[in-house]
Structure formats: C-alpha cells, structure tokens
Design an enzyme around this catalytic site. Structure first.
Site, mmCIF file in Angstrom:
data_model
loop_
_atom_site.group_PDB
_atom_site.id
_atom_site.type_symbol
_atom_site.label_atom_id
_atom_site.label_comp_id
_atom_site.label_asym_id
_atom_site.label_seq_id
_atom_site.Cartn_x
_atom_site.Cartn_y
_atom_site.Cartn_z
ATOM 1 N N SER A 32 -2.746 4.023 -12.117
ATOM 2 C CA SER A 32 -1.917 4.500 -11.270
ATOM 3 C C SER A 32 -0.246 4.283 -11.219
ATOM 4 O O SER A 32 0.482 4.722 -10.245
ATOM 5 C CB SER A 32 -2.264 3.966 -9.840
ATOM 6 O OG SER A 32 -3.529 4.602 -9.594
ATOM 7 N N LYS A 69 6.080 0.994 -3.142
ATOM 8 C CA LYS A 69 4.735 1.593 -2.500
ATOM 9 C C LYS A 69 4.381 1.036 -1.061
ATOM 10 O O LYS A 69 4.459 -0.100 -1.016
ATOM 11 C CB LYS A 69 3.509 1.482 -3.618
ATOM 12 C CG LYS A 69 2.433 2.125 -3.297
ATOM 13 C CD LYS A 69 1.480 2.066 -4.773
ATOM 14 C CE LYS A 69 0.192 2.580 -4.665
ATOM 15 N NZ LYS A 69 -0.679 2.268 -5.726
ATOM 16 N N SER A 118 -2.381 6.850 -7.623
ATOM 17 C CA SER A 118 -2.382 6.274 -6.018
ATOM 18 C C SER A 118 -0.848 6.015 -5.958
ATOM 19 O O SER A 118 -0.482 6.221 -4.744
ATOM 20 C CB SER A 118 -3.245 5.221 -5.942
ATOM 21 O OG SER A 118 -2.782 4.002 -6.520
#
Length: 556
Positions: free
Chosen positions: A213, A109, A189
């Site tokens: 998330s 990420k 997210s």
C-alpha cells in the site's frame, strides 16, 4: 512510437526541462510549479525570501479546495497550519532552522495519529472524536525535522482490511480517485497520500504498507514510494493491520525527496519493540547522501521474470517492452543483471496461501490494542465484535453495501496471533518469503537488489518486511482501454496510467536501494513526461501576488 525506444526518448525530453526554479531571471522570480516542486527548490525559495511557509500553506490549501470535491484525497486540513507556518517563518527570519524539512507542508495518511485538533479516523466514524495521548512517533519526528503536518489523507477504510470495498473508499472521506484518467481507481490503501503527492497538494506524503500500500499506489500515481523494512520506522499510534508486516514510509515525487522524508522518520522507538531489530538504532544512515551519481555501477540485480506469469493479472506486452527497456538502462548505467533467477516460493505467495491466516489473526489482536491506547474512546470500543457491531449499525458506514468480510472471517476463526495455529501459518509463509524468496535469492546470487514492475514485487517483500522502492518508469498508451474494477465503480485501468519499476533487497538495505533507484531516476527522468488528467490551478505565484497586492493596499 516504438516502445523499446521509450526510455531513451524520455531521457531526451527530460534533458530539456529546467533543473531549478526561484532564481531571478531578468529581475523576475521564477516560482517552482507545485506539481513537481522538490524540497531543494522549496527551501531555496524560502531561504531566498521569495515566498514564506504561510504562502506554501495557503497555496496547497487552495489547491486542495479546488480538486478535493472531485478527488476526495484529503480528509482534514490542520486548522493550526497557518499559525504553525507563521512560527516557522519567524524562526527562519531569525536564523533558527529546526531541521531539513523546516516549514515544508506534508500530508499523512489518516491512520497516523497526531495529538492536535485533527482526527485520526482510519476512515471510520467510530474514531471521530477519539484522542491519543501523544503524537505517533513518526508524526513527532516529522515535527522535529521542521515539517508542517498540513492534513490527513484519505485511505481505503481500515487500510483495506474491513471487507469488500472499493480501493480508496472510506466512510469518513468518501471515494478517493486518481488523477491520471477518468474515474481512476486509486489503488492501495494509501490512496489519498498517492493522489495528494502526485498532483502537488503538499510537498510529499506519508503512507502505510502491509502488502503493497505504499509501493503500489506510488507506482500508479507517478511517484517514488519507499516501503521501508518493517522495523526501520515506528508504528506507535498508527492504526494497525498486522504488527508483523505494517510499516510507515514516504511517497514523494523524486527519490531524493523520498530519502529526505525517510531520514526524518527512521529510527528505533521504545514504544515499538520491532524497531529494536534495526542495526542502526536511533541513527539510521544518511539516505539523502545515497542519492549520488553512478549508484548503479557494479550493482548486481536479479530479474525473476517468472513472476510476470504468475497470477491472473498478467502484464501487457507494452509493459513488458517498457520493463525490458528499463533493464537496458540499468545495464548502460553499469549494473550487472542476473537474469531469470527463480524464486520457488513465489507461486504460493502470489496465491496468498498463508497470508490471510497471518495478517487476519494479527488484526484481531492489534486493532483492539490500538483502542486500548486511546486517551478518549468516544464509542467505548474494546473488541473486534464491538467494532463490527458499530459498523453494522451506523448508517454512515454504508453496511451492508460495504462489507465486513475480513473481520467476519477473523472473528469466526476464534484465534489471534497468540495461537499455535497462527505460528504454523506464519512459519510456513516465512519459509516461502525467506529462503525460497528474496532472502534466498540475494544470498544465492550475491545480489544488491531484485527488480520487477512494482506491482509484481510487493507480494514478495511483504511477509518478512523487506523494503521496496518504486520509481516512475512509464505509462499506458493513449489508446489503452478503460477497464472497470470488480465492483463496477471505478476504472481499474486506462490510458495515461503511470506505472513504476520496483527494487527490493535484503532487510535494512534501503541505502543501497536508494542509490540504485536514484541512478535509474536520473538516467530516465520519466515523471515529468506524464501529465495528470486533473490538476489544481493555483500556484505559489498567485498567492504571493495576492499577498503583495493586499499589503500594498494596506500601505495606501
């Protein structure tokens, strides 16, 4: 097809699927399809010389290039990935393997810092060009395990903590979408990590989780996601929301692969004092060894059905039928279900009675702390007010269409997590999530785990950092209607939408939860029965054939 028979039929379908690849058949190598390729299959092919890590990088990069203009799942590709892969190939050829992930491409990420040529943006232009003093701890651990960090995955900007924005949107990466039905809202997210891992843009991905998330987008993307106990994995040099809830964890296509990835990144870290709470120190359990048969036998699993009736988004009759079928599988595999347990704190947790007053003040302290750790801070941001001003003034950040309400509220409160007001709210929420939540239920009923559809479980686990594992369990029917999200920009729900079964338990109970999740996965094998609406075309065989043709021409 009657829903109550869904899982049984999936078991029959799964039993007809090939269990392995790369083994020569009639003299021809069978390459693992990258949509579902496992670590064991990839390592088998690498060790057998059927393909190289360079081939893997080229294949995954080609797949990214084919779908990323549409899906916006990847923000950056590591410009050094090919040279790193070639180095790993040379080491393998000489018999020196770095670790269990040797030569395997992973995406992370875009809030997990790497000290290389890639940015770490949290989806914002304010961090483009910023430099960190070293790798984040989890990135370093990935490299030490032999993984190749292929790229950075898109995300909801600032992990969804900026304000009113569509899930999966960031100024730097654009609007990520999911791959299972048209204009799919990617959820959570860690949206880019979910999309990337689900359709084989890398072997697996890392996400981060504050309030769902990792587990929630894993559920919606037909993945296994492990949201670890807060403190099991380091958050050092990870762009934060809340030091009391943030955690980093794996998003992969099988329980075993998620366990491999968790084993690689778990462990205490002097740069994150919350990891000192782990009872395992620098040597966590062998989570891969927990992937064994009969993992459900004798396990006591609580079912808080009342959770399904809380909040405005109630489950469909279809989801409830699939959930009940999943409970039947748990019983058949030897688990003892304790049905209709009651969590007295659940209603207030679902209503987020205290959550904004815990994570919001955390953010006011934690984001400036991240900026203070930068080696290069190109916009000289040191406070939340300065950060908000940058967002308001830079046209690329799309303000005011994309708001900053979360920051506005935090700044207007005038306090951070050093305030007695913050402590009062944190203590009140801890009571709801602890004695009146998962911890209380585990103790009262002597439970190994709690089970629910994933999206109804994350809110219970977040406040005190309890672990959650999500495993694919089903999908919505083909005639399910498309439902737009609150912004009218994407479809929040639709046909062929995967959803998962979630397991949670006591803090640091990942080993038991992995046993349970693996046994359920092996009894059902749902993932391969759900096919993405969009997927790349390039396969390993294409890359290897092209390389062989090129080499042949060079020899001529």
């Amino acid at each position: 097809m009657p829903t109550k028979h869904l899982l049984q039929i999936m078991m029959i379908v799964a039993s007809s699927l090939p269990l392995g690849h790369c083994a020569p058949r009639n003299g021809r190598v069978e390459f693992p399809p990258l949509l579902d390729a496992t670590l064991d299959e990839l390592q088998s092919g690498l060790n057998g010389g059927h393909f190289t890590s360079v081939d893997l990088i080229r294949a995954y990069t080609a797949r990214i290039e084919q779908v990323n203009p549409r899906l916006h799942a990847i923000n950056e590709i590591n410009p050094d990935a090919i040279s790193i892969a070639a180095h790993h190939d040379a080491l393998r050829h000489s018999g020196h393997l770095i670790g269990p992930l040797h030569g395997i491409p992973v995406v992370i990420k875009d809030n997990i810092a790497t000290a290389d040529k890639m940015n770490n943006t949290a989806g914002s232009y304010v961090l483009v060009g910023a430099e960190v003093p070293e790798d984040s701890t989890v990135a370093r651990k990935l490299r030490e395990a032999g993984a190749i960090i292929l790229g950075k995955a898109n995300l909801s900007q600032w992990s969804g903590a900026r304000g009113a924005i569509t899930q999966g949107w960031s100024a730097y990466g654009g609007q990520c979408i999911g791959a299972y039905f048209p204009e799919m809202d990617p959820d959570g997210s860690s949206s880019g990590s979910g999309t990337a891992a689900s359709i084989g843009l890398a072997w697996a991905a890392l996400g981060t989780d504050t309030t769902g998330s990792i587990a929630d987008p894993s559920s919606k993307h037909n993945l296994v996601g492990i949201k670890p106990t807060m403190g099991l994995t380091s958050r050092y040099l990870v762009v934060p929301i809340s030091e009391h809830q943030d955690t980093v964890g794996p998003m992969a296509r099988t329980v075993k692969d998620a366990a491999y990835l968790l084993s690689a990144i778990a462990g205490s870290d002097k740069n994150d004092n919350y990891t000192s709470a782990s009872p395992f120190g620098e040597k966590p359990p062998d989570y891969v060894a927990a992937c064994k048969g009969k993992g459900l036998h004798g396990k006591r699993i609580g079912v808080p059905r009342h959770m399904l009736q809380l909040g405005s988004d109630r489950p469909s009759d279809y989801m409830i039928e699939v959930f009940n079928s999943a409970l039947d599988v748990l019983r058949e595999q030897g688990a003892e279900l304790v049905d209709h347990i009651f969590l007295s704190g659940a209603a207030d947790l679902v209503s987020r009675k205290y959550s904004p007053f815990v994570t919001g003040p955390d953010m006011m302290a934690d984001i400036p702390r991240y900026f203070s750790q930068l080696k290069t801070n190109p916009n000289n941001i040191t406070t939340m007010i300065q950060l908000r001003d940058f967002i308001h003034k830079d046209i690329r950040e799309e303000y005011p269409e994309k708001g900053t309400q979360s920051w506005d509220r935090g700044i207007s409160r005038g306090y951070d997590n050093t305030s007695p007001v913050w402590w009062e709210n944190y203590s009140a929420q801890a009571e709801l999530a602890g004695p009146q939540g998962i911890a209380g239920a585990v103790k009262e009923h002597s439970l190994d785990a709690i089970v629910l559809p994933t999206e109804y479980l994350s809110i219970l686990a977040a406040p005190l950092g309890n672990p959650v594992i999500s495993v694919p369990v089903g999908r919505t029917p083909d005639d399910a209607p498309l439902v737009r999200n609150e912004f009218g920009t994407l479809n929040l729900k639709g046909p062929n939408q995967p959803f998962g079964l979630g397991f949670s338990g006591a803090r640091f109970s990942e080993e038991a939860l992995i046993e349970i999740a693996y046994a359920f996965e092996q009894a059902t094998m749902v993932r391969k029965t759900i096919v993405p609406y969009i997927q790349p075309e390039t396969e390993l065989e294409d890359i290897v054939s092209k390389t062989e043709q090129t080499n042949g021409n060079l020899e001529l």
